[in-house]
Design a protein around this motif. Structure first.
Motif, PDB file in Angstrom:
ATOM      1  N   HIS A  42       0.827  -1.200   0.000  1.00  0.00           N
ATOM      2  CA  HIS A  42       0.000   0.000   0.000  1.00  0.00           C
ATOM      3  C   HIS A  42       0.866   1.257   0.000  1.00  0.00           C
ATOM      4  O   HIS A  42       0.570   2.221  -0.705  1.00  0.00           O
ATOM      5  N   SER A  98       2.190   1.897  -3.420  1.00  0.00           N
ATOM      6  CA  SER A  98       1.131   2.452  -4.282  1.00  0.00           C
ATOM      7  C   SER A  98       0.922   3.937  -4.016  1.00  0.00           C
ATOM      8  O   SER A  98       0.755   4.739  -4.943  1.00  0.00           O
ATOM      9  N   ILE A  99       0.946   4.306  -2.753  1.00  0.00           N
ATOM     10  CA  ILE A  99       0.783   5.719  -2.381  1.00  0.00           C
ATOM     11  C   ILE A  99       1.951   6.536  -2.917  1.00  0.00           C
ATOM     12  O   ILE A  99       1.758   7.613  -3.484  1.00  0.00           O
ATOM     13  N   ARG A 100       3.175   6.025  -2.785  1.00  0.00           N
ATOM     14  CA  ARG A 100       4.350   6.745  -3.297  1.00  0.00           C
ATOM     15  C   ARG A 100       4.227   6.962  -4.803  1.00  0.00           C
ATOM     16  O   ARG A 100       4.504   8.048  -5.315  1.00  0.00           O
ATOM     17  N   ARG A 126       1.484   7.019  -6.620  1.00  0.00           N
ATOM     18  CA  ARG A 126       0.394   7.964  -6.910  1.00  0.00           C
ATOM     19  C   ARG A 126       0.838   9.400  -6.684  1.00  0.00           C
ATOM     20  O   ARG A 126       0.591  10.271  -7.499  1.00  0.00           O
TER      21      ARG A 126
END
Length: 107
Positions: A36, A39-41, A43
């Motif tokens: 997760h 994925s945040i990085r 985005r």
């Protein structure tokens, strides 16, 4: 978060407990949610235009603890015009974070 504890000698006992708590929380999130976080990085890299880096932190007991005069001195060394009793602005705090990361290798 509600913590109650007796201070035996110095307020830094509380800082020790909080440091251990935060390091443990960072470890847990990093281990349990690494996919997760990646994925945040990715985005934010698309939104902000540059890749974000993982938070870097040291083990409990190894993190620098700056007293206010030390923080002021670090800012002054960077050319900031700030007095010994001035409040830190948001810009000062951001710069101080950059200095600490560069000097001590931790966020």
């Amino acid at each position: 978060l509600d913590v109650e504890m007796e201070i035996f000698e110095h307020y830094e006992e509380v800082v020790d407990v909080l440091e251990e708590l935060l390091v443990s929380a960072f470890d847990s999130v990093s281990e349990s949610h690494s996919m997760h976080l990646e994925s945040i990085r990715k985005r934010f890299a698309k939104v902000e235009g540059s890749a974000t880096q993982p938070v870097e932190y040291l083990r409990a007991g190894k993190n620098p603890r700056l007293r206010f005069p030390e923080a002021i001195a670090l800012l002054q060394e960077e050319g900031v015009d700030i007095g010994p009793f001035d409040d830190l602005s948001t810009e000062h705090e951001i710069l101080l974070g950059t200095i600490v990361k560069r000097k001590y290798g931790t966020d």
